[in-house]
Design a protein around this motif. Sequence first.
Motif, PDB file in Angstrom:
ATOM      1  N   ARG A 505       0.848  -1.194   0.000  1.00 41.43           N
ATOM      2  CA  ARG A 505       0.000   0.000   0.000  1.00 41.43           C
ATOM      3  C   ARG A 505       0.885   1.246   0.000  1.00 41.43           C
ATOM      4  N   VAL A 506       0.679   2.109  -0.994  1.00 41.19           N
ATOM      5  CA  VAL A 506       1.491   3.322  -1.135  1.00 41.19           C
ATOM      6  C   VAL A 506       0.548   4.510  -1.309  1.00 41.19           C
ATOM      7  N   THR A 507       1.085   5.688  -1.058  1.00 37.05           N
ATOM      8  CA  THR A 507       0.343   6.938  -1.245  1.00 37.05           C
ATOM      9  C   THR A 507       1.009   7.717  -2.365  1.00 37.05           C
ATOM     10  N   ALA A 508       0.242   8.062  -3.400  1.00 36.54           N
ATOM     11  CA  ALA A 508       0.784   8.793  -4.541  1.00 36.54           C
ATOM     12  C   ALA A 508       0.946  10.269  -4.184  1.00 36.54           C
ATOM     13  N   PHE A 509       1.626  11.005  -5.071  1.00 39.97           N
ATOM     14  CA  PHE A 509       1.798  12.433  -4.844  1.00 39.97           C
ATOM     15  C   PHE A 509       0.449  13.142  -4.783  1.00 39.97           C
ATOM     16  N   HIS A 514      -2.997   3.446  -2.978  1.00 42.07           N
ATOM     17  CA  HIS A 514      -3.083   2.371  -3.978  1.00 42.07           C
ATOM     18  C   HIS A 514      -2.426   1.118  -3.414  1.00 42.07           C
ATOM     19  N   GLU A 515      -2.943  -0.025  -3.834  1.00 37.76           N
ATOM     20  CA  GLU A 515      -2.368  -1.314  -3.434  1.00 37.76           C
ATOM     21  C   GLU A 515      -1.560  -1.845  -4.610  1.00 37.76           C
ATOM     22  N   LEU A 516      -0.237  -1.853  -4.497  1.00 42.85           N
ATOM     23  CA  LEU A 516       0.641  -2.354  -5.558  1.00 42.85           C
ATOM     24  C   LEU A 516       1.010  -3.806  -5.275  1.00 42.85           C
ATOM     25  N   PRO A 517       1.520  -4.518  -6.288  1.00 44.20           N
ATOM     26  CA  PRO A 517       2.047  -5.860  -6.005  1.00 44.20           C
ATOM     27  C   PRO A 517       3.085  -5.791  -4.889  1.00 44.20           C
ATOM     28  N   LYS A 518       3.115  -6.805  -4.032  1.00 46.62           N
ATOM     29  CA  LYS A 518       4.060  -6.780  -2.909  1.00 46.62           C
ATOM     30  C   LYS A 518       5.498  -6.656  -3.403  1.00 46.62           C
ATOM     31  N   VAL A 519       5.800  -7.327  -4.498  1.00 49.03           N
ATOM     32  CA  VAL A 519       7.129  -7.237  -5.113  1.00 49.03           C
ATOM     33  C   VAL A 519       6.930  -7.151  -6.615  1.00 49.03           C
TER      34      VAL A 519
END
Length: 701
Positions: A505-509, A514-519
């Motif tokens: 889980r990341v936060t965009a600018f 958003h939930e991205l692939p773990k790797v």
Amino acid sequence: VVAPAPTPPRESFPLRLALGLALLLLVVVSGSTTLAVYLKSPTKGRSTNAAAALAKAEADAAAGHHEAVLTALDPLLKDEDSSLDQEERERALHLVEAARRALADAALVAGLVEEADRLAEEYTQGVSGAQAATEALERYEHALSLRGDPAVRARYERLRARVEGDRRAARGDAREGAEAILSASEALLRGDLAAAERHLLAAREILPGGDERLLRIERTLRAERLLAQGRAARAAGDLPAARAALEEAAPLHPDPRVRERIEEELRVLRTLEERARQRGTAETRLGEALAAAEAREFERAKELVQEAAAILKTAGVEPPPLLAKRRAAIDAAAELGNEWARAEAHLAELERHKRGAREEEARELAGNFRSLGERLAKRTADDALLAQALTAQLERAAERAARLADEIARLQKTVRSGRLERFLRRLQRLRSWKASVETPALVEERLADLLDLQEASSYVSGEASAEDRRWIDERVAHYLARREVWRDLRPDPLAPVMVQVRGGRVTAFTGSEHELPKVYYIAATELTRAEWRRYTRATGTPEPPGFRPTDDPLTLVSFRDVQRYCRWRSKRPDGSPRRVRFRLPTEVEWEHAARGPRGERFPWGNDFEDWRRGYAAVEGRIARVGSFARDRNHRGLMDLVGNVSEMTTAVGSPQQIVLRGGNASSRRTDTGADWRKPLRPGDEVSAYVGVRLLAVERATD
């Protein structure tokens, strides 16, 4: 004085006889030749055949064989050399015309008789009414006017007699039929369906099938039966069957007041069905909440209970007692959830490092699990199913801890040799590996250490425990598989180096999460023209005129071309799938990988640094990939700020192209990791737009 003519000499008799015989022979021979020529003449033969054909045709016409007449005379009339004289030709024409008229009349008669037979059969079988009989009689009469066939006349007489008899019978039956219909109607008004059925059967035997009164009674009886069935089904609790019966009865009943009552009952039934459906949905949610609680997903279980309560409230249904009990039991289990999770983690840690663990610690942990089970059983006693499931899990955990304590005790009693101790020290060093970003070099280094340990005497002789050997085997298998993954990520030297990125889980600018692939893996540099040449040669894809395979970034390619390249790159030369699948990154995946070490817009910080002079990354020329040393972030990704911009796809819209990263023609405000520019289809084909590949492992894709 004229002298007299000389007198010819007298011929002898034999000479005169010979001359006479010769003349007679000549006449005989000439006559025979003429007769032979006449007998062989085709005109004489044709005349004889035509006369015979004409005579036969007249005989066939007299016998009524009209097809034979046409077969015999049509060829003669078409043949101009048939040697028919004028009289014979007129006779032949007359015969042909008569035959054709006779055949036409026969066909018309056959059609009339066939149609009349069909109508008569329908009338006789009761399929059609008196109108069919009238039409059949008219067709029989028309056929008899054309040809007086005795068989047709017999059918005509039989049908006419049948119609007359039916008319006489109908006049007598009409009164009885009306009485039967009246009795059936009275029985229906009384609600006596059995009596109505008896009177209806009597009416059917008397009245014709299409009688409107009969049809009305039949529909009414059918509707009343369905109405009775629907009410019985509702009383038995079978709401779908009740609704189906009433829906079928409503359009059948001729009485509008009854139809209105049926519609009112249907509205009530639909309301009851909807409530039953909502009740079933709520029960399903409670069952799902039980399963979530058993999996110790207590927050999810609470949400499911709340959903069940909301469903019942919306439907106006009184919640069952189980709902409140399950809510309370889940809340109680959730309060002990953290303590349970800590105990599980402690047990897992002891199992991983059992050689250095203490027996007393494992025994104490088993007691903690049992104590936790007792407290949980008391707090969740109102929900027997949940209490039983959770206490069973805690009991199994206590048994695991007890078995671990026994195993630790056995290990502590084992006398370790120096060789085993060295083996265990090496093993402990390997077990203490820290998680880090994976690279091909790291995989090879760890695999070499594990393979050395597999060849150690303690491993080969069996001195090492089965658990230790199993751990080594699992790690070897893991890193062998990881080596194959990295080989699929970069199968040849021309392919770009791939860098592992940890997602989640990341936060965009923009502030969106958003939930991205773990790797996932992203190329350190942009795709080169040299690598594109390898693709075009392998697949036969045409190249633009003047294309040169250099280390410059690939440009002037369409989105669809890149998709085809990714599909090709995702397969091995034999067509089998690689362990990874290549594609364009989404713009959030690109942004997450392109940020600085603390999430900055540029590899060196959040502010643009005017270092482009001499590097030409921005507002300059396009150079080969990896030419700008400052344009490199902590992950090893290069050419993020300048050189060429890169295609990505919009989140949730894989066909929408979004441009990310600066290029040699960008302004300094359009170069950071937060800069984006959506493109229309086709605008990506540009000298300043390139490609940076992303790959995900198929096992986690």
